[in-house]
Design a protein around this motif. Structure first.
Motif, PDB file in Angstrom:
ATOM      1  N   GLY A 100      11.843  -4.230 -14.056  1.00 55.37           N
ATOM      2  CA  GLY A 100      12.087  -5.657 -13.872  1.00 55.37           C
ATOM      3  C   GLY A 100      11.123  -6.319 -12.909  1.00 55.37           C
ATOM      4  O   GLY A 100      11.249  -7.522 -12.636  1.00 55.37           O
ATOM      5  N   ALA A 101      10.155  -5.560 -12.388  1.00 60.10           N
ATOM      6  CA  ALA A 101       9.252  -6.105 -11.357  1.00 60.10           C
ATOM      7  C   ALA A 101       7.875  -5.460 -11.453  1.00 60.10           C
ATOM      8  O   ALA A 101       7.370  -4.905 -10.487  1.00 60.10           O
ATOM      9  N   GLY A 102       7.261  -5.567 -12.609  1.00 64.86           N
ATOM     10  CA  GLY A 102       5.973  -4.901 -12.823  1.00 64.86           C
ATOM     11  C   GLY A 102       4.782  -5.594 -12.203  1.00 64.86           C
ATOM     12  O   GLY A 102       3.720  -5.009 -12.033  1.00 64.86           O
ATOM     13  N   PHE A 103       4.915  -6.872 -11.870  1.00 59.75           N
ATOM     14  CA  PHE A 103       3.894  -7.674 -11.191  1.00 59.75           C
ATOM     15  C   PHE A 103       2.557  -7.741 -11.935  1.00 59.75           C
ATOM     16  O   PHE A 103       1.546  -8.077 -11.358  1.00 59.75           O
ATOM     17  N   GLN A 175       0.568 -16.429  -3.976  1.00 61.03           N
ATOM     18  CA  GLN A 175      -0.127 -15.519  -3.056  1.00 61.03           C
ATOM     19  C   GLN A 175       0.770 -14.297  -2.785  1.00 61.03           C
ATOM     20  O   GLN A 175       1.313 -14.121  -1.686  1.00 61.03           O
ATOM     21  N   PRO A 176       0.908 -13.430  -3.794  1.00 63.33           N
ATOM     22  CA  PRO A 176       1.851 -12.310  -3.664  1.00 63.33           C
ATOM     23  C   PRO A 176       1.488 -11.329  -2.550  1.00 63.33           C
ATOM     24  O   PRO A 176       2.362 -10.639  -2.037  1.00 63.33           O
ATOM     25  N   SER A 177       0.229 -11.288  -2.167  1.00 64.47           N
ATOM     26  CA  SER A 177      -0.157 -10.288  -1.165  1.00 64.47           C
ATOM     27  C   SER A 177       0.352 -10.632   0.230  1.00 64.47           C
ATOM     28  O   SER A 177       0.321  -9.781   1.120  1.00 64.47           O
ATOM     29  N   ARG A 183       4.844  -8.358  -1.231  1.00 68.71           N
ATOM     30  CA  ARG A 183       3.974  -7.482  -0.420  1.00 68.71           C
ATOM     31  C   ARG A 183       4.367  -6.010  -0.535  1.00 68.71           C
ATOM     32  O   ARG A 183       3.497  -5.155  -0.798  1.00 68.71           O
ATOM     33  N   PRO A 184       5.641  -5.681  -0.380  1.00 69.04           N
ATOM     34  CA  PRO A 184       6.003  -4.256  -0.475  1.00 69.04           C
ATOM     35  C   PRO A 184       5.691  -3.662  -1.845  1.00 69.04           C
ATOM     36  O   PRO A 184       5.299  -2.497  -1.943  1.00 69.04           O
ATOM     37  N   ALA A 187       1.987  -2.862  -2.110  1.00 69.38           N
ATOM     38  CA  ALA A 187       1.672  -1.665  -1.319  1.00 69.38           C
ATOM     39  C   ALA A 187       2.061  -0.397  -2.069  1.00 69.38           C
ATOM     40  O   ALA A 187       1.315   0.587  -2.070  1.00 69.38           O
ATOM     41  N   LYS A 188       3.218  -0.415  -2.703  1.00 64.99           N
ATOM     42  CA  LYS A 188       3.656   0.790  -3.418  1.00 64.99           C
ATOM     43  C   LYS A 188       2.848   1.017  -4.692  1.00 64.99           C
ATOM     44  O   LYS A 188       2.484   2.147  -5.021  1.00 64.99           O
ATOM     45  N   TYR A 189       2.585  -0.057  -5.439  1.00 60.46           N
ATOM     46  CA  TYR A 189       1.839   0.106  -6.695  1.00 60.46           C
ATOM     47  C   TYR A 189       0.359   0.424  -6.447  1.00 60.46           C
ATOM     48  O   TYR A 189      -0.255   1.168  -7.212  1.00 60.46           O
ATOM     49  N   LEU A 190      -0.226  -0.173  -5.401  1.00 60.25           N
ATOM     50  CA  LEU A 190      -1.693  -0.162  -5.249  1.00 60.25           C
ATOM     51  C   LEU A 190      -2.183   0.573  -4.009  1.00 60.25           C
ATOM     52  O   LEU A 190      -3.395   0.765  -3.842  1.00 60.25           O
TER      53      LEU A 190
END
Lengths: 277, 277
Positions: A100-103, A175-177, A183-184, A187-190
């Motif tokens: 539900g949150a693949g961004f 500005q998602p970063s 932000r979290p 950090a987890k995906y990338l």
């Protein structure tokens, strides 16, 4: 591609389909509205990217896009927002990460990188399917989205200006970063190297030189996520600095729901249709 | 009346409310769309009655009525279709009876008669609430519905021609007293004396002398319930015999879903608006 359901609607056809996704390592569901004009000619394609917690179904049920899409002759494609399935890693109690949150990015960090590859799914896998199975003119594509999907639309357009003729967003995460709710996830995906996040952030893509002709953005003033999660003024400043034509409309009294999205859907479809001729 | 939610939509307000229903012996939920014109003047009221398994929410989410209702200045009221709550008797495995299947009548048989009183709820309780809490011109009301709710709309109009200025239906159950999916419900709610069922059956009401100026009915030809459950030709014959102006439109390729309802919603709202001036 398998047909889940198809029904006649507004003279066209609203379908739901699944495909075995190589990118995501799971079956992925998506919705496609085919307008009546597609019986006789190739039609342009508008991608609608949905927000956190959504599937393909939310906008299909509540977006109210079919009437005008049928009139304008637009194919509307509505992908899911993340991989799905019991074998897909997740944080089940976290609505801002995982399923539900693949961004709209390709994750690089384990264990997420093996499934969370929505950028490849939407920019490579699905276009090939749409081209093969629908009367789609893939030379005429546009992209829009809501909230997290607005982030997806803006970043996809900025990274692929040759592909998308137009881009619009409803209450996008610009500005998602730097926003608390995204932000979290980045950090987890990338990973921790924030320089790698920049290509998944509309304002930072613009700062780094990415360009797109024009954006239409609607934002409700009664949206509970406005001040901390969305902050359209950051996109406003970035577009001003870069000379990008941003039409940013603050819509008095509207919230973050599909009551807001459906109200302005016609304006967005007209925006795209004008640029898809 | 308690507010469950309210959101701005298409310039008006989509609300969901509950009331402690005397008729049904439980809290009842209903949705009301208030158009922008209601800020300055009383507006006419269109009742939308939903079908089997629905709540107030199905048409609110999928009916696509807000855009044109806002333009035409119509208040749209969407009641639930049955009483609710753990204390309400039910047949949980039967989708054609009990909760989700009130059939727009006041039950007379135990144990159903103590809660299943949707006719009183919708024709007496809710109008009093709407008159008290909304800018509603109760001298201008119309009624429409889908499937079981089409049955509700037709029978309510035939029994209350002085109240309703117009009536329309999407795929209505026109003769519930002989259709497989409704006959058992009428027997349980009303008992075995079928003469008492006649006032809850549009075609038999007409046969017994009830009259209404005109009906608009849309029916999809790909509707799986057409041949056994809906049978609009029975209404056609009854209206012909009685001299009632029925506009019955068989819509090629449409099914029973909200893809069908939403496609023709504009036509129905326009039908009512013309007759509510």
């Amino acid at each position: 591609m398998k047909i889940v359901s198809e029904a006649k609607a507004h003279g066209g056809r609203q379908g739901v389909y699944t495909t075995s996704s190589q990118a995501c390592g799971c079956d992925m569901t998506f919705a496609v509205f085919t307008p009546p004009q597609a019986k006789e000619q190739l039609c342009p394609v508008v991608w609608y990217l949905s927000g956190l917690t959504c599937t393909h179904a939310n906008v299909m049920d509540k977006g109210e896009y079919r009437r005008l899409a049928a009139e304008l002759g637009l194919i509307i494609v509505c992908p899911d927002v993340s991989p799905r399935g019991d074998h897909v890693p997740d944080e089940p109690d976290n609505w801002q990460f995982g399923k539900g949150a693949g961004f709209y990015l390709d994750a690089t960090e384990a264990p997420w990188a093996s499934h969370y590859r929505m950028e490849t799914h939407i920019l490579e896998e699905l276009p090939a399917l749409i081209a093969a199975h629908f009367a789609a003119d893939m030379g005429r594509q546009s992209v829009m989205g809501h909230s997290m999907g607005g982030h997806g639309a803006l970043t996809f357009a900025l990274k692929n200006p040759e592909r998308f003729k137009s881009c619009s967003a409803f209450a996008p995460i610009v500005q998602p970063s730097t926003a608390d709710w995204s932000r979290p996830a980045l950090a987890k995906y990338l990973g921790d190297d924030e320089s790698l996040w920049r290509r998944h952030d509309a304002t930072l893509l613009i700062a780094d030189g990415a360009r797109f002709d024009a954006f239409l953005v609607d934002q409700g003033t009664a949206d509970g996520f406005l001040e901390t999660g969305l902050r359209p003024w950051l996109l406003g400043q970035a577009c001003t600095d870069a000379g990008i034509a941003l039409t940013l409309r603050m819509q008095e009294g509207y919230d973050h729901s599909y009551n807001f999205v459906s109200t302005f859907m016609d304006d967005h479809l007209a925006w795209h249709a004008e640029r898809l001729v």
